[in-house]
Design an enzyme around this catalytic site. Structure first.
Site, PDB file in Angstrom:
ATOM      1  N   ARG A 116      -3.108   0.940  -6.245  1.00 52.10           N
ATOM      2  CA  ARG A 116      -2.039   0.914  -5.241  1.00 52.10           C
ATOM      3  C   ARG A 116      -0.706   0.419  -5.788  1.00 52.10           C
ATOM      4  O   ARG A 116       0.351   0.932  -5.425  1.00 52.10           O
ATOM      5  CB  ARG A 116      -2.473   0.015  -4.085  1.00 52.10           C
ATOM      6  CG  ARG A 116      -3.622   0.630  -3.348  1.00 52.10           C
ATOM      7  CD  ARG A 116      -4.197  -0.296  -2.320  1.00 52.10           C
ATOM      8  NE  ARG A 116      -5.298   0.404  -1.663  1.00 52.10           N
ATOM      9  CZ  ARG A 116      -6.095  -0.133  -0.764  1.00 52.10           C
ATOM     10  NH1 ARG A 116      -5.921  -1.395  -0.406  1.00 52.10           N
ATOM     11  NH2 ARG A 116      -7.050   0.568  -0.222  1.00 52.10           N
ATOM     12  N   HIS A 154       0.843  -1.204   0.000  1.00 49.58           N
ATOM     13  CA  HIS A 154       0.000   0.000   0.000  1.00 49.58           C
ATOM     14  C   HIS A 154       0.877   1.253   0.000  1.00 49.58           C
ATOM     15  O   HIS A 154       1.792   1.370   0.819  1.00 49.58           O
ATOM     16  CB  HIS A 154      -0.885  -0.030   1.247  1.00 49.58           C
ATOM     17  CG  HIS A 154      -2.046   0.895   1.168  1.00 49.58           C
ATOM     18  ND1 HIS A 154      -1.914   2.250   1.011  1.00 49.58           N
ATOM     19  CD2 HIS A 154      -3.379   0.664   1.230  1.00 49.58           C
ATOM     20  CE1 HIS A 154      -3.120   2.799   0.985  1.00 49.58           C
ATOM     21  NE2 HIS A 154      -4.019   1.867   1.105  1.00 49.58           N
TER      22      HIS A 154
END
Ligand SMILES: Cc1cc2nc3c(=O)[nH]c(=O)nc-3n(C[C@H](O)[C@H](O)[C@H](O)COP(=O)(O)OP(=O)(O)OC[C@H]3O[C@@H](n4cnc5c(N)ncnc54)[C@H](O)[C@@H]3O)c2cc1C
Length: 674
Positions: free
Chosen positions: A346, A275
């Site tokens: 992401r 992330h």
């Protein structure tokens, strides 16, 4: 493709119903076998896990009339890791009238996952997404609302619409309270028996079917045998194989791994999500990383200085980021991906941040951080508020304070969290962020019914592999967990259980249960008596380092081969030198951790092997050898499959089965976000 002699193609039966994509689920539901209310009372189901997937499944199965036993290792079902989810949950409601539809959610999810997920499952997910919101609203989940009272939406990465429903930065917590209250109603009725602080340590197979589990009472140490007609794993992801991740400290792979050892194939273990917006690592002392929700990318702009001299001055505290002029900033996501800007998926955002930091533009002392800046949003919102309130929109101080108020209403708790951890005020200076391990798309292989390769053993939520391919889009994990638990498993499990209406209760004292119980006890005795040199974390940290450095954001053949050797060596050392203090008949967190790390050490090796085998870059799986000139992932047609690994002993000997992915309704194109 590597010359893996053991690898062969075997057609896994995904049991995807025939017919057009849009009709599959509806027609299938109309045809599968049902169990009458009177017969449901005769059937027992074990659900391991009480997060959003397990909580929603348990409540629904019990509401339908089955006898449910739920297990979790926390002290209460409502403390499952799902509670940490911040940003929101997707649904194709098109409340914004911005062009959303079931098809678009389906399309975005498949493309987001880099064409590595199963089309039929993803379409069904998009189809039931709207029901989830209705269900949760009916339970009283306090989703954010607009001024007029309608549910509000925001955007997440990889999409051009606003379809994310949220409850400030606490969406997971609120959704879990909804599922937990539905569970509690059934606990009160005696339809759910709640086994909190119980850890599943094995699954028991009788005549080829999953018929129960062995669990350990984490408070007393007692080993228990539990039988049922079917077992559901809702045990979450395995990101903690990296030691440092945004996952809850307790999240682990043990349940899924034990199931793997008993015949459940493990799919795409190397598909990990890194992330982009996490608080950077600050040193060796850390055991946990903190996520700053993706929702922040709605308003935050990501940048590093354009000039290396400015970078150096920032690192030496000789220049403040706020002193750098707009023209001297490189908003690298906006520059590289003008269409999606800061809201690229992401995997794309993480790699772009790494690229800048590898090039020397990282803005903290370790050179591994980029800025996430809210100044533009504060100004934009402030001006809007000044106009709405007929105030002076040229008064900078006033505009700023009005803007801060809006930003704080949207993200206040996230800003507060950042300030508490970093000791910097993100309203005054940009946040510093860096990618971190966050989610695992891989997991237990399941068919369209969410059943594993072991009959009667199901896997739902993050524990299965099914919907997100090589990269999950933000706010889609909660959607998947609740879709599985509220709207899919309750149908499909009935089809299987309809064959068991005359079976009667499953005894838990048969040879299979006793053997399994004995093996579990022996392993625990080993840990307690080994008296080696090193505590569990010593090995976990070493494993995490290998994983991050050699199987992390960028991987290559040489290092993956090294990782396999190193993990195998580390595993041998673990079994020789592990030291677990205390006894087995008390609350002993070190003992619980020892078992979990033992399983991570096996999974880690399979992870590296899977990554090595997949000689392409796709989504969160980036192989340095396979990239375009611009550094984008280079997918390869011959790898358009799910790798499903069969356990046959050591991870190095695992056998690869391939589920070919066929896309009937989507053109597999270049995955561009420009
Ligand atoms: C910080 C953070 C923020 C996130 N924000 C979002 C978001 O905004 N939107 C989104 O869609 N997703 C988000 N995610 C991802 C999402 O939260 C998870 O993927 C999801 O909650 C997983 O739910 P689950 O029910 O599958 O598993 P979990 O919530 O992890 O639950 C696992 C359950 O299994 C139990 N368990 C595990 N092993 C055993 C065992 N051996 N024996 C007994 N019990 C066991 C645990 O006790 C627990 O009850 C976020 C993730 C993180 C880390």
């Amino acid at each position: 493709m590597t010359d893996n002699k053991k690898a062969f193609s075997l057609k896994l039966n995904s049991r995807v119903p025939a017919g057009g994509l849009k009709d599959k689920w509806i027609k299938y539901k109309n045809k599968i076998n049902l169990v009458s209310p009177a017969n449901k009372r005769k059937l027992d189901v074990i659900v391991v896990g009480t997060g959003l997937a397990g909580g929603s499944a348990s409540a629904t199965l019990a509401e339908l009339g089955y006898n449910v036993k739920t297990f979790c290792f926390q002290d209460s079902p409502r403390r499952a890791h799902s509670i940490a989810a911040q940003g929101g949950i997707n649904a194709a409601k098109n409340y914004q009238g911005d062009g959303d539809s079931t098809y678009r959610l389906f399309y975005d999810t498949i493309k987001g996952g880099d064409y590595r997920s199963r089309e039929a499952n993803v379409y069904r997910l998009a189809e039931v997404s709207g029901n989830i919101i209705d269900q949760c609203v009916a339970q009283g989940v306090p989703f954010a609302r607009e001024y007029g009272g309608l549910l509000d939406n925001r955007s997440f990465g990889g999409v051009l619409v606003s379809r994310t429903f949220y409850a400030k930065g606490q969406t997971g917590q609120q959704l879990l309270l909804g599922a937990y209250s539905a569970m509690n109603r059934q606990i009160a009725r005696g339809k759910i028996k709640d086994y909190s602080r119980h850890e599943m340590l094995d699954v028991v197979i009788v005549d080829g079917k999953a018929r129960g589990i062995i669990s350990r009472n984490l408070v007393t140490g007692e080993i228990e045998r539990h039988s049922a007609h079917a077992v559901v794993l809702a045990t979450g992801g395995y990101g903690n194989v990296f030691y440092l991740s945004t996952n809850a400290m307790g999240s682990n792979v043990t349940a899924a791994w034990k199931a793997h050892k008993k015949g459940a194939f493990f799919a795409n273990p190397c598909f990990t999500q890194i992330h982009p917006t996490c608080i950077p690592v600050s040193g060796d002392h850390q055991s946990k990383l903190t996520l700053m929700s993706e929702s922040l990318r709605n308003d935050g702009r990501i940048w590093v200085p354009k000039n290396i001299e400015d970078v150096k001055k920032i690192r030496d505290n000789k220049l403040k980021p706020t002193e750098i002029k707009q023209d001297d900033r490189d908003y690298f996501l906006e520059r590289r991906y003008p269409a999606f800007g800061n809201l690229v998926p992401r995997d794309v955002a993480s790699r772009a941040a790494k690229e800048r930091c590898d090039a020397g533009f990282g803005v903290n002392k370790t050179g591994e951080a980029v800025f996430l800046d809210f100044e533009s949003a504060i100004e934009r919102y402030g001006k809007e508020q000044a106009i709405i309130k007929s105030l002076d929109a040229n008064n900078e101080k006033l505009v700023r304070s009005l803007g801060v108020e809006v930003v704080s209403k949207k993200y206040g708790n996230l800003f507060q969290m950042y300030e508490k951890i970093v000791d910097q005020n993100p309203y005054e200076t940009p946040m510093m962020i860096y990618p971190a391990v966050h989610y695992t798309m891989g997991g237990t292989w399941v068919d369209y019914n969410l059943m594993t390769t072991v009959p009667g053993l199901y896997a739902i939520g993050e524990a299965n592999f099914s919907d997100h391919g090589a990269n999950r889009l933000g706010a889609s994990a909660l959607m998947q967990g609740l879709a599985d638990g509220y709207f899919i498993l309750p149908y499909t499990i009935g089809d299987y259980l309809s064959n068991d209406i005359s079976t009667g209760p499953i005894p838990n004292d048969t040879d299979e249960f006793l053997k399994s119980e004995k093996e579990v006890k022996e392993k625990i005795d080993f840990f307690i008596n080994n008296n080696g040199k090193h505590p569990v974390d010593y090995f976990h940290k070493k494993l995490g380092k290998i994983m991050w450095e050699k199987c992390g954001m960028a991987r290559n053949k040489k290092e993956l081969n090294e990782a396999i050797q190193e993990i195998s060596k580390l595993r041998k050392l673990f079994w020789k030198e592990i030291k677990v203090p205390g006894s087995n008949n008390e609350f002993n967190e070190e003992l619980a951790k020892a078992g979990r790390v033992a399983d991570f050490l096996e999974l880690g090796e399979l992870f590296a092997k899977d990554s090595l085998e997949r000689e392409e870059s796709c989504g969160g799986h980036f192989r340095e050898e396979h990239q375009t000139q611009e550094g984008e992932a280079m997918r390869k047609n011959e790898f358009q499959y799910v790798s499903a690994w069969e356990y046959v002993g050591e991870p190095k000997d695992a056998i690869l089965h391939r589920e070919e992915l066929i896309f009937d309704d989507i053109d597999v194109k270049e995955r561009s976000y420009k």
